[in-house]
Design a protein around this motif. Sequence first.
Motif, short mmCIF file in Angstrom:
data_model
loop_
_atom_site.label_atom_id
_atom_site.label_comp_id
_atom_site.label_asym_id
_atom_site.label_seq_id
_atom_site.Cartn_x
_atom_site.Cartn_y
_atom_site.Cartn_z
N PRO A 47 7.52 88.06 100.73
CA PRO A 47 8.58 87.11 101.10
C PRO A 47 8.17 86.09 102.16
N GLU A 48 6.96 86.24 102.72
CA GLU A 48 6.53 85.28 103.74
C GLU A 48 6.50 83.86 103.18
N ASP A 49 6.06 83.74 101.93
CA ASP A 49 5.99 82.43 101.26
C ASP A 49 6.68 82.56 99.91
N PRO A 50 7.99 82.32 99.85
CA PRO A 50 8.74 82.52 98.61
C PRO A 50 8.52 81.40 97.60
N PHE A 51 9.12 81.57 96.43
CA PHE A 51 9.08 80.57 95.36
C PHE A 51 9.42 79.19 95.93
N PRO A 52 8.65 78.15 95.55
CA PRO A 52 7.61 78.11 94.53
C PRO A 52 6.17 78.16 95.09
N ALA A 53 5.97 78.81 96.24
CA ALA A 53 4.65 78.78 96.88
C ALA A 53 3.54 79.29 95.95
N PHE A 57 3.46 79.42 92.70
CA PHE A 57 3.24 78.45 91.62
C PHE A 57 2.46 77.25 92.13
N ASP A 58 2.84 76.73 93.28
CA ASP A 58 2.13 75.56 93.84
C ASP A 58 0.65 75.88 94.04
N ASP A 59 0.36 77.08 94.54
CA ASP A 59 -1.04 77.48 94.75
C ASP A 59 -1.79 77.62 93.43
N ALA A 60 -1.11 78.16 92.42
CA ALA A 60 -1.74 78.33 91.11
C ALA A 60 -2.09 76.97 90.51
N MET A 61 -1.18 76.01 90.61
CA MET A 61 -1.45 74.67 90.10
C MET A 61 -2.62 74.04 90.86
N ALA A 62 -2.61 74.21 92.18
CA ALA A 62 -3.69 73.64 92.99
C ALA A 62 -5.04 74.27 92.63
N ALA A 63 -5.04 75.58 92.34
CA ALA A 63 -6.28 76.27 91.99
C ALA A 63 -6.81 75.77 90.65
N GLY A 98 0.51 86.63 85.10
CA GLY A 98 0.74 86.06 83.78
C GLY A 98 1.84 85.01 83.83
N ASN A 99 2.85 85.26 84.65
CA ASN A 99 3.90 84.26 84.87
C ASN A 99 3.29 82.97 85.40
N LEU A 100 2.40 83.07 86.38
CA LEU A 100 1.80 81.88 86.97
C LEU A 100 0.90 81.16 85.97
N ALA A 101 0.14 81.92 85.18
CA ALA A 101 -0.74 81.30 84.19
C ALA A 101 0.07 80.55 83.14
N ALA A 102 1.17 81.15 82.68
CA ALA A 102 2.02 80.50 81.69
C ALA A 102 2.67 79.24 82.27
N THR A 112 16.57 79.58 86.87
CA THR A 112 16.31 78.92 85.59
C THR A 112 15.20 77.89 85.72
N ASP A 113 14.71 77.66 86.92
CA ASP A 113 13.62 76.70 87.15
C ASP A 113 12.43 77.07 86.26
N LEU A 114 11.90 76.09 85.53
CA LEU A 114 10.82 76.37 84.58
C LEU A 114 9.51 76.71 85.26
N ARG A 115 9.42 76.56 86.56
CA ARG A 115 8.25 77.02 87.29
C ARG A 115 8.29 78.54 87.47
N LEU A 116 9.45 79.13 87.23
CA LEU A 116 9.64 80.58 87.33
C LEU A 116 9.92 81.20 85.97
N SER A 117 10.79 80.56 85.19
CA SER A 117 11.24 81.11 83.90
C SER A 117 10.83 80.18 82.77
#
Length: 360
Positions: free
Chosen positions: A164-170, A172-178, A205-209, A271-276
């Motif tokens: 919880p230190e860095d919640p959504f969308p942290a 996802f943002d890191d995965a895109m940056a990587a 797998g959520n992050l990759a998708a 419902t944000d598509l970065r999560l779902s």
Amino acid sequence: MSKAVELIPPRLRAHVLGAGLHAAFALPRPLRRLIAGAPRRIDGQELALDAQLLLKMQALTGSTQLTNGDAAGSRALMAESTAIVDRAPLPGVAVGERTIPTPDGELAARLYRPQSLTEHSPLLVFFHGGGWVIGDLDSHDDLCRYFAKAAGVRVLSVGYRLAPEDPFPAAFDDAMAAFRYAVERAEELGTQPDRIAVGGDSAGGNLAAAVSYHATRAGGPKPAFQLLMYPALDATVRRRSRDLFSSGLLLSDSDITWFLDQYAAPGTDRTDLRLSVLLADDLSGLPPAHVVTAGFDPLRDDGEEYARRLAEAGVPVVARRFEDLIHGFGNVRQAGTRFNEALSEIAGTLRAGLALGGGA
């Protein structure tokens, strides 16, 4: 966990429990069945003996929890579980520590390369599982080594920020940056921009998708392939498998609720598509995918619905249910033969998918 076991220092405790676990798996099959108990069947499926024995050994030692209601404590549980299962590092793989610069700071990462591989190769950018809360580079070190060696590819494992230190969308943002980093530094990483895949297990797998979807819709470079192992893809709907396999199979219904509350606290738009990403209206044009599910997994139906939607949208997809296995089987490769068999098949599909689809 029993009081006697709790009194043993953590590092020694992991060694003792690990020795017991591997000794049990080395027994003749009739003795393993005797320890594991009668075959377990749900939804027309029979749980693999290796999976049932693993769960039984966890129950005997009292180490059945994946979470304990506290992020730090849950991370410690996963670290100990990794130490119990993993023995010697898989040989024949060169490993280098790296950092990935992002707008929010540097991320730790590891680059894996089969020692026999000297020329350019496909690269898998890998995001570890753990509900966006637990797990790290160490918890998935064996899995990344295995994919590098068995699939003959380089693997870049990413230590994204955790909730919880860095919640959504942290995360996802890191995965895109990587992923963007891998594209920009392709030559330095020993690959080419159009031969870079993304993959992950569970929350990874959520992050990759999500990366695959948003990179495609952004119109820039997109992954050549996506490897989704028992992914969590919809934070809004409770599907049938979540009730069927709600407890006693490593990942529980209460674990899923807790992980989601840490990463996307109540009040967050789930419902944000970065999560779902499963809620996206249009999945056309996404990278070819290998969607892996486990039969005894509360997240099974998420992955299988996504594979169906991808196929409907014309995306090349190989959907594979290992109906006799449980969530997280990729992290217990060193425990039993059945887990190795499954990972060997997944690695083969990854190799083939990149060979056929890379650069498409």
